[in-house]
Design a protein around this motif. Structure first.
Motif, mmCIF file in Angstrom:
data_model
loop_
_atom_site.group_PDB
_atom_site.id
_atom_site.type_symbol
_atom_site.label_atom_id
_atom_site.label_comp_id
_atom_site.label_asym_id
_atom_site.label_seq_id
_atom_site.Cartn_x
_atom_site.Cartn_y
_atom_site.Cartn_z
ATOM 1 N N GLN A 175 39.862 64.558 21.883
ATOM 2 C CA GLN A 175 40.711 64.501 20.694
ATOM 3 C C GLN A 175 40.022 63.757 19.543
ATOM 4 N N VAL A 176 39.327 62.658 19.870
ATOM 5 C CA VAL A 176 38.699 61.827 18.843
ATOM 6 C C VAL A 176 37.299 62.322 18.510
ATOM 7 N N LYS A 183 35.001 51.546 12.963
ATOM 8 C CA LYS A 183 35.773 52.728 12.587
ATOM 9 C C LYS A 183 36.075 53.583 13.816
ATOM 10 N N THR A 184 35.080 53.727 14.692
ATOM 11 C CA THR A 184 35.284 54.502 15.924
ATOM 12 C C THR A 184 36.321 53.814 16.815
ATOM 13 N N ARG A 185 36.214 52.499 16.937
ATOM 14 C CA ARG A 185 37.167 51.748 17.767
ATOM 15 C C ARG A 185 38.587 51.956 17.237
ATOM 16 N N GLU A 186 38.739 51.918 15.912
ATOM 17 C CA GLU A 186 40.065 52.085 15.314
ATOM 18 C C GLU A 186 40.629 53.474 15.610
ATOM 19 N N LYS A 187 39.793 54.517 15.525
ATOM 20 C CA LYS A 187 40.248 55.885 15.801
ATOM 21 C C LYS A 187 40.669 56.040 17.262
ATOM 22 N N VAL A 188 39.872 55.465 18.156
ATOM 23 C CA VAL A 188 40.195 55.555 19.595
ATOM 24 C C VAL A 188 41.492 54.813 19.894
ATOM 25 N N GLU A 189 41.643 53.608 19.354
ATOM 26 C CA GLU A 189 42.850 52.809 19.600
ATOM 27 C C GLU A 189 44.085 53.514 19.054
ATOM 28 N N LYS A 190 43.949 54.186 17.915
ATOM 29 C CA LYS A 190 45.069 54.931 17.334
ATOM 30 C C LYS A 190 45.465 56.086 18.249
ATOM 31 N N ALA A 191 44.469 56.794 18.782
ATOM 32 C CA ALA A 191 44.751 57.921 19.689
ATOM 33 C C ALA A 191 45.400 57.422 20.986
#
Length: 327
Positions: free
Chosen positions: A9-10, A30-38
């Motif tokens: 998904q990410v 930025k990657t960590r934030e996207k993963v945590e949001k998912a």
């Protein structure tokens, strides 16, 4: 959803998702934030059982008490549970009862659950059946016993100096002019036998006669009934030491109802310095067995032993007297 679903998904690798979940460094913000949001939007939860198979750790602590109605023991269990909760562990708390074979059965059960460590709350677990069960099912698992001792290479102990506490209470009563001091005991656990030894030692050294009721129901009403029996057996009694505060609280009510003045006619001492000591009227003097210190020491020892399976430590903590209105 699995970490593979989140990764697709990410648009990252499954290992990147894993590193974010486990709060590992080396991930772009930025990657960590996207993963945590998912992860948040998918209500993702970790399969701890599967994780445990990989890590050889269940992240679970087994805690046994003999009776979850015992306020003193359950409060100690709560303190230890909270300590390990902060470290990411789940605790399994069982009411093991007073039957030795039943206690051994719960140790076998916790072994099948693959707990990382075991806590035994109370000296009642200091018996051969429990020792045998640990040797059979948990010989490689760190164990700590609160207020009891088991001579096994993987078992640590933190005990309160119950004999010294009872001895000090009797000496205090003697110094207050009491000469007919009695002891009321709820049961013959190793801890209570130490209290009895302290009481008898103080009586012996001061030349006083022993006045004892060695077994009664472990409850408010049991303490009242035992106190009633005691004052009929020994009409001259002028002070009573109880093995636990619960009994003493029952004794306070019984003596007031019978017209005794506390502490002038009869002074009273409980043991444990539990909340019961603060809600009696008059407020109860008590031997403080240092529950918080005991529990903190148990948790600290067990935490170290989980990291280093060779770690083992035995500690004794001195009691103190908390003086209130009944003395």
């Amino acid at each position: 959803m699995t970490i593979y679903d989140i990764a697709r998904q990410v648009g990252v690798s499954a290992s990147t998702v894993s590193r974010v979940i486990n709060k590992r460094p080396g991930i772009n913000a930025k990657t960590r934030e996207k993963v945590e949001k998912a992860l948040s939007e998918s209500n993702f939860s970790i399969n701890e059982a599967a994780k445990g198979l990989v890590n050889q750790s269940s992240r679970m602590i087994g805690i046994l008490v003999s009776d979850i109605r015992n306020q003193h023991h359950i409060e100690g269990a709560y303190m230890i549970e909270q300590y390990f909760l902060e470290k990411g562990y789940c605790s399994l708390l069982f009411n093991a009862g007073s039957n030795k074979e039943g206690m051994a059965g719960y140790i076998k059960l916790l072994s099948s659950r693959r707990v990382d460590a075991l806590v035994l709350i109370g000296s009642i677990f200091q018996n051969d059946e429990v020792m045998k069960a640990i040797g059979n099912y948990m010989q490689k698992v760190p164990v700590v016993m609160q207020n009891g001792i088991l001579d096994l290479p993987n078992v640590s102990s933190v005990v309160s100096n119950d004999e010294q506490g009872a001895y000090d209470a009797v000496v205090h009563l003697y110094n207050k002019g009491k000469r007919k001091i009695a002891f009321i005991n709820n049961n013959d656990t190793p801890s209570n036998l130490k209290k009895l030894a302290g009481y008898r030692k103080a009586c012996r050294e001061s030349g006083m006669e022993n006045r004892e009721i060695l077994r009664c129901e472990d409850s408010f009403s049991g303490g009242a009934a035992a106190t009633d029996e005691l004052v009929r057996m020994y009409p001259d009694v002028d002070a009573i030491l109880y093995s636990v505060d619960t009994l003493a609280a029952g004794g306070v009510r019984l003596l007031i109802d019978k017209g005794f003045t506390i502490p002038d006619d009869i002074a009273l001492f409980g043991t444990d310095n539990s909340p019961f000591a603060l809600i009696t009227n008059p407020r109860l003097s008590s031997v403080d067995t240092k529950l918080r210190e005991l529990s903190n020491a148990c948790a600290d020892i067990l935490s170290r032993a989980i990291e280093d399976r060779s770690y083992r430590k035995n500690i004794q903590i001195d009691c103190s007297l908390v003086l209130r209105e009944t003395t």
